[in-house]
Design a protein around this motif. Structure first.
Motif, PDB file in Angstrom:
ATOM      1  N   TYR A  60      -6.617  -5.673   1.916  1.00 24.23           N
ATOM      2  CA  TYR A  60      -7.256  -4.658   1.082  1.00 24.23           C
ATOM      3  C   TYR A  60      -6.226  -4.061   0.149  1.00 24.23           C
ATOM      4  O   TYR A  60      -5.078  -3.835   0.545  1.00 24.23           O
ATOM      5  CB  TYR A  60      -7.842  -3.558   1.981  1.00 24.23           C
ATOM      6  CG  TYR A  60      -8.935  -2.750   1.332  1.00 24.23           C
ATOM      7  CD1 TYR A  60     -10.225  -3.275   1.211  1.00 24.23           C
ATOM      8  CD2 TYR A  60      -8.692  -1.480   0.849  1.00 24.23           C
ATOM      9  CE1 TYR A  60     -11.230  -2.531   0.624  1.00 24.23           C
ATOM     10  CE2 TYR A  60      -9.701  -0.731   0.261  1.00 24.23           C
ATOM     11  CZ  TYR A  60     -10.973  -1.266   0.153  1.00 24.23           C
ATOM     12  OH  TYR A  60     -11.973  -0.537  -0.433  1.00 24.23           O
ATOM     13  N   VAL A  61      -6.624  -3.792  -1.099  1.00 29.19           N
ATOM     14  CA  VAL A  61      -5.737  -3.182  -2.092  1.00 29.19           C
ATOM     15  C   VAL A  61      -6.402  -1.925  -2.635  1.00 29.19           C
ATOM     16  O   VAL A  61      -7.565  -1.943  -3.040  1.00 29.19           O
ATOM     17  CB  VAL A  61      -5.436  -4.148  -3.263  1.00 29.19           C
ATOM     18  CG1 VAL A  61      -4.512  -3.482  -4.272  1.00 29.19           C
ATOM     19  CG2 VAL A  61      -4.834  -5.450  -2.754  1.00 29.19           C
ATOM     20  N   ILE A  62      -5.634  -0.848  -2.656  1.00 33.57           N
ATOM     21  CA  ILE A  62      -6.089   0.419  -3.223  1.00 33.57           C
ATOM     22  C   ILE A  62      -5.179   0.745  -4.402  1.00 33.57           C
ATOM     23  O   ILE A  62      -3.952   0.658  -4.284  1.00 33.57           O
ATOM     24  CB  ILE A  62      -6.027   1.555  -2.184  1.00 33.57           C
ATOM     25  CG1 ILE A  62      -6.946   1.235  -1.009  1.00 33.57           C
ATOM     26  CG2 ILE A  62      -6.396   2.893  -2.825  1.00 33.57           C
ATOM     27  CD1 ILE A  62      -6.828   2.191   0.151  1.00 33.57           C
ATOM     28  N   ALA A  63      -5.763   1.138  -5.530  1.00 37.11           N
ATOM     29  CA  ALA A  63      -4.993   1.499  -6.720  1.00 37.11           C
ATOM     30  C   ALA A  63      -5.169   2.981  -7.023  1.00 37.11           C
ATOM     31  O   ALA A  63      -6.230   3.551  -6.792  1.00 37.11           O
ATOM     32  CB  ALA A  63      -5.453   0.667  -7.912  1.00 37.11           C
ATOM     33  N   THR A  64      -4.096   3.580  -7.529  1.00 36.81           N
ATOM     34  CA  THR A  64      -4.136   4.977  -7.926  1.00 36.81           C
ATOM     35  C   THR A  64      -3.274   5.161  -9.166  1.00 36.81           C
ATOM     36  O   THR A  64      -2.670   4.219  -9.656  1.00 36.81           O
ATOM     37  CB  THR A  64      -3.681   5.901  -6.771  1.00 36.81           C
ATOM     38  OG1 THR A  64      -4.016   7.255  -7.102  1.00 36.81           O
ATOM     39  CG2 THR A  64      -2.191   5.782  -6.493  1.00 36.81           C
ATOM     40  N   GLY A  65      -3.194   6.379  -9.651  1.00 35.39           N
ATOM     41  CA  GLY A  65      -2.397   6.681 -10.834  1.00 35.39           C
ATOM     42  C   GLY A  65      -3.239   6.633 -12.099  1.00 35.39           C
ATOM     43  O   GLY A  65      -4.401   6.225 -12.076  1.00 35.39           O
ATOM     44  N   CYS A  66      -2.628   7.017 -13.201  1.00 30.28           N
ATOM     45  CA  CYS A  66      -3.381   7.083 -14.462  1.00 30.28           C
ATOM     46  C   CYS A  66      -3.827   5.707 -14.942  1.00 30.28           C
ATOM     47  O   CYS A  66      -4.788   5.601 -15.690  1.00 30.28           O
ATOM     48  CB  CYS A  66      -2.562   7.805 -15.530  1.00 30.28           C
ATOM     49  SG  CYS A  66      -1.025   6.992 -15.991  1.00 30.28           S
ATOM     50  N   GLY A  67      -3.172   4.630 -14.474  1.00 32.20           N
ATOM     51  CA  GLY A  67      -3.562   3.283 -14.865  1.00 32.20           C
ATOM     52  C   GLY A  67      -4.327   2.527 -13.796  1.00 32.20           C
ATOM     53  O   GLY A  67      -4.426   1.307 -13.834  1.00 32.20           O
TER      54      GLY A  67
END
Length: 152
Positions: A60-67
């Motif tokens: 599983y991959v979780i992305a965060t941040g402004c991009g």
């Protein structure tokens, strides 16, 4: 089960590999540059190289941040405020206040004992209170960036 977290910020992109039983297996920071999609891919590749893992090992991959929306390979996109709350609660269960000085903004976050956001504020006028400002001041003072906290 191997989980990956990608934080695509305005200055840097970080990738972290986490296993529930073993903890953190790999971590890297790269400059975001003009192509945040490419920086997310590069960061993940570099984080995978340290524990000699493959992308197919990631569950599983979780992305965060402004991009975060640029990490097209991520199954979930979460605001950095939520990620900070959960991460700080995991590492420091007694913490109730988080101050995040990023490259684009600064946030003050109040959390409860379960890592849920109770309240938050962030600057919206200029970048003078951000990490970039601290980098510039460290350079102007001829102080290594990782030493400025102790000196202050």
């Amino acid at each position: 089960m191997l989980i990956a977290g990608i934080d695509i910020g305005s200055i840097t992109t970080e990738a972290l590999l986490f296993d529930k039983d073993s903890g953190i297996l790999g971590y890297t920071i790269v400059q975001t540059g003009s192509d945040s999609k490419k920086s997310a891919e590069t960061a993940l590749e570099k984080a995978l190289s340290y524990p000699a893992k493959k992308s197919s090992d990631i569950s599983y991959v979780i992305a965060t941040g402004c991009g975060r929306k640029r990490a097209l390979f991520a199954q979930q996109s979460v605001t950095e405020i939520t990620c900070l709350a959960k991460g700080v609660n995991f590492l420091f269960p007694k913490a109730r206040t988080i101050i995040d000085i990023g490259g684009q903004d600064t946030k003050a976050i109040k959390i409860d004992g379960k890592g849920r956001v109770v309240e938050f504020e962030m600057n919206d006028k200029c970048a003078a209170g951000t990490g970039r400002f601290i980098e510039v001041m460290a350079k102007a003072l001829d102080v290594e960036l990782d030493k400025i906290g102790n000196i202050s």
